[in-house]
Write a protein that holds these residues in place. Sequence first.
Motif, PDB file in Angstrom:
ATOM      1  N   HIS A   1       0.662  -1.278   0.159  1.00  0.00           N
ATOM      2  CA  HIS A   1      -0.158  -0.049  -0.337  1.00  0.00           C
ATOM      3  C   HIS A   1       0.435   1.630  -0.126  1.00  0.00           C
ATOM      4  O   HIS A   1       0.401   2.120  -0.667  1.00  0.00           O
ATOM      5  CB  HIS A   1      -0.970  -0.052   1.760  1.00  0.00           C
TER       6      HIS A   1
ATOM      7  N   LYS B   1       1.551   7.391  -6.561  1.00  0.00           N
ATOM      8  CA  LYS B   1       0.370   8.665  -7.210  1.00  0.00           C
ATOM      9  C   LYS B   1       0.762   9.926  -6.730  1.00  0.00           C
ATOM     10  O   LYS B   1       1.234  10.643  -6.228  1.00  0.00           O
ATOM     11  CB  LYS B   1      -0.803   8.094  -6.232  1.00  0.00           C
TER      12      LYS B   1
ATOM     13  N   SER C   1     -12.733   8.117  -4.786  1.00  0.00           N
ATOM     14  CA  SER C   1     -13.200   7.255  -5.987  1.00  0.00           C
ATOM     15  C   SER C   1     -12.497   6.440  -5.973  1.00  0.00           C
ATOM     16  O   SER C   1     -13.141   5.446  -6.824  1.00  0.00           O
ATOM     17  CB  SER C   1     -14.680   7.999  -6.691  1.00  0.00           C
ATOM     18  N   GLY C   2     -11.393   6.202  -6.205  1.00  0.00           N
ATOM     19  CA  GLY C   2     -10.620   5.811  -6.697  1.00  0.00           C
ATOM     20  C   GLY C   2      -9.988   4.303  -5.588  1.00  0.00           C
ATOM     21  O   GLY C   2     -10.747   4.410  -4.996  1.00  0.00           O
ATOM     22  N   ASN C   3      -9.017   3.463  -6.305  1.00  0.00           N
ATOM     23  CA  ASN C   3      -8.896   2.287  -5.727  1.00  0.00           C
ATOM     24  C   ASN C   3      -7.406   2.408  -4.767  1.00  0.00           C
ATOM     25  O   ASN C   3      -6.825   2.919  -5.438  1.00  0.00           O
ATOM     26  CB  ASN C   3      -8.810   1.065  -6.297  1.00  0.00           C
ATOM     27  N   PRO C   4      -7.221   2.366  -3.378  1.00  0.00           N
ATOM     28  CA  PRO C   4      -5.835   3.125  -3.212  1.00  0.00           C
ATOM     29  C   PRO C   4      -5.087   1.916  -2.982  1.00  0.00           C
ATOM     30  O   PRO C   4      -3.972   2.306  -3.039  1.00  0.00           O
ATOM     31  CB  PRO C   4      -6.428   2.798  -1.673  1.00  0.00           C
ATOM     32  N   TRP C   5      -5.902   0.439  -4.017  1.00  0.00           N
ATOM     33  CA  TRP C   5      -4.540  -0.384  -3.916  1.00  0.00           C
ATOM     34  C   TRP C   5      -4.189  -0.186  -4.896  1.00  0.00           C
ATOM     35  O   TRP C   5      -3.369  -0.994  -5.570  1.00  0.00           O
ATOM     36  CB  TRP C   5      -5.799  -2.682  -3.717  1.00  0.00           C
ATOM     37  N   LEU C   6      -4.689   0.510  -5.982  1.00  0.00           N
ATOM     38  CA  LEU C   6      -4.015   0.408  -7.042  1.00  0.00           C
ATOM     39  C   LEU C   6      -4.098   1.307  -8.054  1.00  0.00           C
ATOM     40  O   LEU C   6      -3.875   2.257  -7.015  1.00  0.00           O
ATOM     41  CB  LEU C   6      -5.467  -0.051  -8.380  1.00  0.00           C
TER      42      LEU C   6
ATOM     43  N   SER D   1      -3.661   4.769 -10.973  1.00  0.00           N
ATOM     44  CA  SER D   1      -4.217   4.581 -12.269  1.00  0.00           C
ATOM     45  C   SER D   1      -3.105   5.196 -13.365  1.00  0.00           C
ATOM     46  O   SER D   1      -2.636   4.796 -14.450  1.00  0.00           O
ATOM     47  CB  SER D   1      -5.730   5.915 -12.447  1.00  0.00           C
TER      48      SER D   1
END
Length: 298
Positions: free
Chosen positions: A48, A55, A64-69, A71
């Motif tokens: 994590h 990021k 709204s984003g995925n904390p584990w991925l 973009s």
Amino acid sequence: MSATAATSTYTPVERKQGSLKRERRWAMIGAYIALAVFVVFFMMPPFHMLMTSLKSSGEIADLSGNPWLVSAPTLQNYWELMTEGNYLIHFRNSIIVTACTVAITMVISTLAAFALARMKFWGSTTLATGVFLTYLVPETLLFIPMFQIIGGLGLYNNLWAMVLIFPTMTVPFCTWIMIGYFASIPKELDEAALIDGAGHLQMLWKIFIPVALPGILAAMIFAFTVSWAAFIYPIAFLVSSDQMVLTVGIVSDLIRADTFQWGKIMAGALMAALPPLLVYAFLMDYYIAGLTAGATKG
């Protein structure tokens, strides 16, 4: 009796061996499952942290984003840490303090352990136990009197104060480790050295240090880890950013009021974890050997 019936019958010994094999197989499967769960559980925080460090500030703030991925991966946080602020100064300070602490610790601990383990004198066993018991006193009880001592020496907000304080945490345990290791070395070695006319310092340098190298390396790794990760003393005694070590500098410079620069904090923490990770990766066998070899004598 047919051949099929003969092959299908087993003696009690064979049945017991088959049962033991099945039990061992299931035990191994259970051990691997537990190990996999353990690895996943303890690798989640570093993973994590890595994802967050890659990021941008906007992506971190986007709930709204995925904390584990990630973009849009970026190395901006790492670049800004290396080119802006005092992160490199904090890193340099940590290296200086850690190197000095390890050197001081090994000199004191080696001499003390050799004296307590091989030069038997009245009260040596009690003194050795007392040395270890001092390690058990928590830092939260010691930093107030330490604060008065450092203030009296005029070293408040001075990097070199950490060089004086950190050995109080590392010397007792390192001495205890090496006492056990030195005590496990056969007495015939020092008896032969004494017959040949060697002094105690010659015995230590030419015989005991080479033989006890795994134990010494284990003590060095412990001293390195403690001094590199220390937090209570630096945050109590260091105020200026140019005097801070990594553990305090990251928190002090990257957190302003209620503003947390999470990307830089995670990037800085990951880079700060690299030196201990490399040390343990290359010297883990010596560390384990040093901790266990002194457990038995003879």
